[in-house]
Design a protein around this motif. Structure first.
Motif, short mmCIF file in Angstrom:
data_model
loop_
_atom_site.label_atom_id
_atom_site.label_comp_id
_atom_site.label_asym_id
_atom_site.label_seq_id
_atom_site.Cartn_x
_atom_site.Cartn_y
_atom_site.Cartn_z
N VAL A 1 -8.92 2.22 3.99
CA VAL A 1 -8.05 3.18 3.29
C VAL A 1 -7.04 3.77 4.25
N LEU A 2 -7.50 4.12 5.46
CA LEU A 2 -6.59 4.66 6.47
C LEU A 2 -5.51 3.65 6.81
N ARG A 3 -5.88 2.38 6.91
CA ARG A 3 -4.91 1.33 7.21
C ARG A 3 -3.87 1.22 6.11
N ILE A 4 -4.32 1.22 4.85
CA ILE A 4 -3.40 1.06 3.71
C ILE A 4 -2.39 2.21 3.67
N ALA B 1 1.60 2.35 4.69
CA ALA B 1 2.59 2.75 3.68
C ALA B 1 3.50 3.84 4.22
N SER B 2 2.93 4.81 4.91
CA SER B 2 3.74 5.92 5.46
C SER B 2 4.76 5.40 6.45
N ALA B 3 4.34 4.46 7.31
CA ALA B 3 5.26 3.89 8.30
C ALA B 3 6.38 3.10 7.63
N VAL B 4 6.03 2.31 6.60
CA VAL B 4 7.04 1.49 5.91
C VAL B 4 8.03 2.38 5.16
N ILE B 5 7.53 3.46 4.54
CA ILE B 5 8.42 4.40 3.84
C ILE B 5 9.44 4.97 4.82
N ARG C 1 -3.60 -0.13 -4.69
CA ARG C 1 -4.58 -0.90 -3.92
C ARG C 1 -5.83 -0.08 -3.61
N ILE C 2 -5.68 1.22 -3.49
CA ILE C 2 -6.81 2.08 -3.13
C ILE C 2 -7.95 1.94 -4.15
N GLY C 3 -7.61 1.84 -5.44
CA GLY C 3 -8.63 1.78 -6.48
C GLY C 3 -9.65 0.68 -6.27
N PRO C 4 -9.23 -0.58 -6.18
CA PRO C 4 -10.20 -1.65 -5.96
C PRO C 4 -10.89 -1.57 -4.60
N ARG D 1 -1.68 16.95 6.17
CA ARG D 1 -2.75 17.13 5.18
C ARG D 1 -3.17 15.78 4.59
N ALA D 2 -2.19 14.93 4.34
CA ALA D 2 -2.51 13.60 3.81
C ALA D 2 -3.43 12.85 4.77
N PHE D 3 -3.12 12.92 6.05
CA PHE D 3 -3.95 12.21 7.03
C PHE D 3 -5.32 12.85 7.17
#
Length: 336
Positions: free
Chosen positions: A143-146, A150-154, A192-195, A130-132
Motif C-alpha cells: 500500500v505504501l508503494r502504491i 502515485a504521489s511522486a507521479v502526481i 488498486r488499493i481495494g483488491p 498526514r496521508a503518509f
C-alpha cells in the motif's frame, strides 16, 4: 453514448448508486478526515477544513471503498486508506491553486485567496504528511508503494504541466502524459488499493488500476472540454479559466494543429504571450467549434470511458459493478 449503453435509455447517469453502496463507509472516512485534520496550530484545521468543505463529491475515496467492496473485502483498512487518498487529493488542490494563482474553486474563494500562498503551501505539506502517517499506520509495504508512487507521479505531472504551459507546440501525447500523471494516477491508485487490502490476485488489482487510470483520463478530458463550454456556467463554474491561464489542453492542441497561420498567430498571442483582449475568449470558442476540437475531445473521453468499462470484465455483475459502470457514464454525461 457508448459508455452509457448499460443504462436504461431514460435514466440519467448518477453517482447516487455508488453513494448508497458506500455511504456508511464514507461517513467513517469523513470522520477519519476530521480526526487527522486536527492540530494545535489553529490555522491548519481552519484552512484544511475550508478546502475540504468546498470539495467535490469525494469521488476518489469512494472508488477505494467501492473497489474493496467489489473484491468482497470485509475489514476496515479501506476506510483509513480512502481518507489517505482524499488527503493526497486535497493537498494537490492546495498546491495547484497557488501555482495557478486561482482565486475561486467551485465558486468559493480558494485557500490561497483567503490565507495567502505561504499558508496554503504549508498546509498542503501538512496534509501530505498526514496521508503518509495513514499509510504507515496501515502497515502494508505494498500500500505504501502504491500511494507513495502515485504521489511522486502526481508531482511530476504538475512540473510537466508547468513546462508545457503556454507552449502551443505541445503535442497530444505530451498533454495526455500530463493528465495521466496529474489526474489519472490518483484514480488508478485509489482503485488498486481495494483488491490489495482484500488479498485478491494481481490480475484483479491490475484490472481495477486500469479502470481507475482510464476513468481519470476520461474525467480530465471532459473537464478540459467543459472549460470552453456554456455547460460550464450551468455547473456553477467560470468559463475560460484555462484560456486565461494559458493552459494547453487537448481542445487547444487539436485546434492549433488544424488551424491556418492566422489562427496559429492568435493562439500564440493569447496563450504564449498572454496578450488577451476582451473578445478573445469568444473568438477562441469559435475556433474550437470551427475545427470540431470540443467534439473530438469528447470522443477521446468516450474512448477512455469504454476502456474503463472493459477493465471491469473480470468482475461478476452485481450492484457494485453496475455502480462503477454508472460512474463512468456520469463522468462523460457531465458534458451534456
Amino acid at each position: 453514448m457508448a459508455v452509457a449503453a448499460n443504462l436504461p435509455s431514460d435514466e440519467t447517469p448518477s453517482l447516487e448508486p455508488l453513494i448508497r453502496l458506500v455511504g456508511d463507509d464514507l461517513s467513517r472516512v469523513n470522520a477519519r478526515i476530521i480526526e487527522y485534520m486536527h492540530s494545535p496550530v489553529a490555522l491548519i484545521p481552519q484552512l484544511a477544513g475550508h478546502i475540504v468543505a468546498a470539495g467535490g463529491k469525494r469521488l476518489r475515496p469512494m472508488l477505494t471503498l467501492a473497489a474493496a467492496r467489489l473484491c468482497d473485502y470485509d475489514g476496515d483498512r479501506h476506510v483509513s486508506l480512502a481518507a489517505c487518498v482524499e488527503f493526497i487529493h486535497t493537498a494537490t488542490l492546495l498546491h495547484d491553486d497557488v501555482v495557478d494563482e486561482s482565486d475561486l474553486r467551485r465558486g468559493i474563494a480558494t485557500a490561497n485567496a483567503v490565507w495567502g500562498n505561504k499558508a496554503s503551501v504549508l498546509v498542503g505539506d501538512f496534509l501530505f504528511s498526514r496521508a503518509f502517517q495513514l499509510m504507515v499506520a496501515d502497515g502494508s509495504l505494498e500500500v505504501l508503494r502504491i500511494l507513495s508512487h502515485a504521489s511522486a507521479v502526481i508531482a511530476e505531472g504538475e512540473v510537466l504541466q508547468l513546462v508545457t504551459s503556454n507552449d502551443t507546440g505541445t503535442t497530444e501525447e505530451s498533454y495526455l502524459e500530463v493528465i495521466r500523471s496529474k489526474t489519472a494516477q490518483l484514480f488508478a491508485a485509489a482503485c488498486r488499493i481495494g483488491p490489495v487490502v482484500a488479498g485478491r490476485p494481481a490480475e484483479e488489482a491490475d484490472a481495477l488500476e486500469a479502470f481507475g487510470l482510464n476513468l481519470g483520463i476520461a474525467f480530465q478530458l471532459v473537464d478540459d472540454m467543459l472549460d470552453y463550454s456554456a455547460r460550464q456556467a450551468e455547473l456553477g463554474k467560470t468559463v475560460g479559466d484555462d484560456f486565461r491561464d494559458g493552459k494547453i489542453t487537448l481542445p487547444i492542441v487539436l485546434a492549433f494543429a488544424r488551424g491556418d497561420d492566422e489562427e496559429k498567430a492568435f493562439w500564440r498571442r493569447t496563450l504564449e504571450d498572454q496578450q488577451q483582449e476582451p473578445d478573445d475568449l469568444a473568438h477562441a470558442q469559435m475556433l474550437l467549434r470551427r475545427h470540431g476540437a470540443l467534439e473530438a475531445t469528447m470522443e477521446r473521453a468516450r474512448e477512455y470511458g469504454a476502456r474503463a468499462l472493459e477493465s471491469l470484465a473480470p468482475f461478476p455483475a452485481g450492484p457494485v459493478r453496475r455502480a462503477l459502470d454508472e460512474v463512468v457514464a456520469f463522468c462523460i454525461a457531465r458534458a451534456f
